[in-house]
Enzyme design. Structure first.
Site, PDB file in Angstrom:
ATOM      1  N   GLU A 107      -3.737   2.216  -7.376  1.00 36.50           N
ATOM      2  CA  GLU A 107      -4.140   3.309  -6.454  1.00 36.50           C
ATOM      3  C   GLU A 107      -3.093   4.461  -6.783  1.00 36.50           C
ATOM      4  OE1 GLU A 107      -6.425   1.919  -2.882  1.00 36.50           O
ATOM      5  OE2 GLU A 107      -4.153   1.854  -2.401  1.00 36.50           O
TER       6      GLU A 107
ATOM      7  N   HIS B 293       0.831  -1.055   0.081  1.00 35.73           N
ATOM      8  CA  HIS B 293      -0.095   0.048  -0.039  1.00 35.73           C
ATOM      9  C   HIS B 293       0.887   1.360   0.016  1.00 35.73           C
ATOM     10  CE1 HIS B 293      -2.756   3.030   1.439  1.00 35.73           C
ATOM     11  NE2 HIS B 293      -3.637   2.226   0.780  1.00 35.73           N
TER      12      HIS B 293
HETATM   13  P1  PGA Z   1      -9.271   6.412   0.236  1.00 37.13           P
HETATM   14  O1  PGA Z   1      -8.189   5.406   0.298  1.00 37.13           O
HETATM   15  O2  PGA Z   1     -10.563   5.552  -0.420  1.00 37.13           O
HETATM   16  O3  PGA Z   1      -9.579   7.221   1.278  1.00 37.13           O
HETATM   17  O4  PGA Z   1      -8.600   7.242  -0.848  1.00 37.13           O
HETATM   18  C1  PGA Z   1      -7.879   4.292  -0.404  1.00 37.13           C
HETATM   19  C2  PGA Z   1      -6.723   3.325   0.039  1.00 37.13           C
HETATM   20  O5  PGA Z   1      -5.888   3.923   0.713  1.00 37.13           O
HETATM   21  O6  PGA Z   1      -6.598   2.166  -0.175  1.00 37.13           O
END
Ligand code: PGA
Length: 247
Positions: A164, A94
């Protein structure tokens, strides 16, 4: 509807929730039983045993896992501990781990291989920073993150990838639909060209809310979403779930 896709919605709790709040969340979310949906809850370590053994329609994941197998590593949480409390898999790489805790692609690769060795599922997060995107380096970064994380990896049935973009996490500003489609195409192509894997399971994460859930659902061929803050209130999460299952 014919040929309906099974979507995956993964809630990333991060460092939030007391046990009481966690019980409330599971009580509400576990009542939502949709055959075309897989719900994953990536929750803090202390709660994994409690929920993994009580709710069988929500798959309990950890948000991280140690890159060591055990021994004199104060504070580490290892694969054998997590398996013994019934977790189904772990998020790995992550961006908060990469950037706030300095996790390198090499460490991420170790974690991926430990999970593979233990036949346990992996949600591998990848994503570029804003600076990298502005400098036109997005594809290079995604390519490097994928290739290095998956060095020695072959059990693709265990793998889910979560794209992401770092700048979209927790900011309330998701990626544009156009850029998301481009990134999806690029990531899928890497898996086809480099590993011969068609249809890798691919999620998007970064400020997913109800509105952006519609974009993912209707304008991409993604398999679902990894959701942070919009999933913490069970009723908000439920609204997002409905967008995926009720169209
Ligand atoms: P968020 O986080 O939806 O609050 O942007 C996503 C994540 O960190 O996996």
């Amino acid at each position: 509807m014919l040929d309906r896709k099974k979507y995956i919605l993964a809630s990333n709790w991060k460092a939030n929730f007391t046990l009481e709040e966690a019980i409330n969340w599971f009580e509400i979310v576990s009542r939502l039983n949709y055959p075309d949906l897989r719900i994953i809850a990536a929750i803090p370590y202390p709660y994994i045993h409690y929920f993994a053994t009580r709710y069988n329609n929500i798959d309990v994941f950890s948000q991280n896992i140690s890159h060591v197998l055990g021994g004199a590593y104060t504070g580490e949480v290892t694969i054998s501990m997590l398996k013994s409390v019934g977790f189904r898999g772990s998020i790995v790489g992550h961006s908060e781990r990469r950037h706030l805790f300095n996790e390198s692609n090499q460490i991420i690769n170790k974690k991926v291989l430990i999970l593979q060795e233990n036949s346990t599922e992996i949600i591998l997060c990848i994503g570029e920073t804003l600076e990298e995107r502005k400098e036109g380096k997005t594809e290079r970064v995604l390519y490097d993150q994928i290739i290095s994380a998956l060095n020695g990896f072959s059990r693709f049935e265990l793998l889910t990838v979560a794209y992401e973009p770092v700048w979209a996490i927790g900011t309330g500003i998701p990626i544009s639909p156009h850029d998301l489609t481009e990134a999806e195409r690029f990531i899928r192509k890497i898996f086809e060209d480099k590993f011969g894997v068609k249809n890798i399971i691919l999620l998007y994460g970064g400020s997913v809310d109800k509105e952006f859930a519609k974009v993912i659902r209707n304008q991409t061929t993604l398999d679902g979403a990894l959701i942070g803050s919009a999933s913490w209130k069970p009723h908000n999460f439920e609204e997002i779930i409905r967008i995926f299952v009720e169209h």
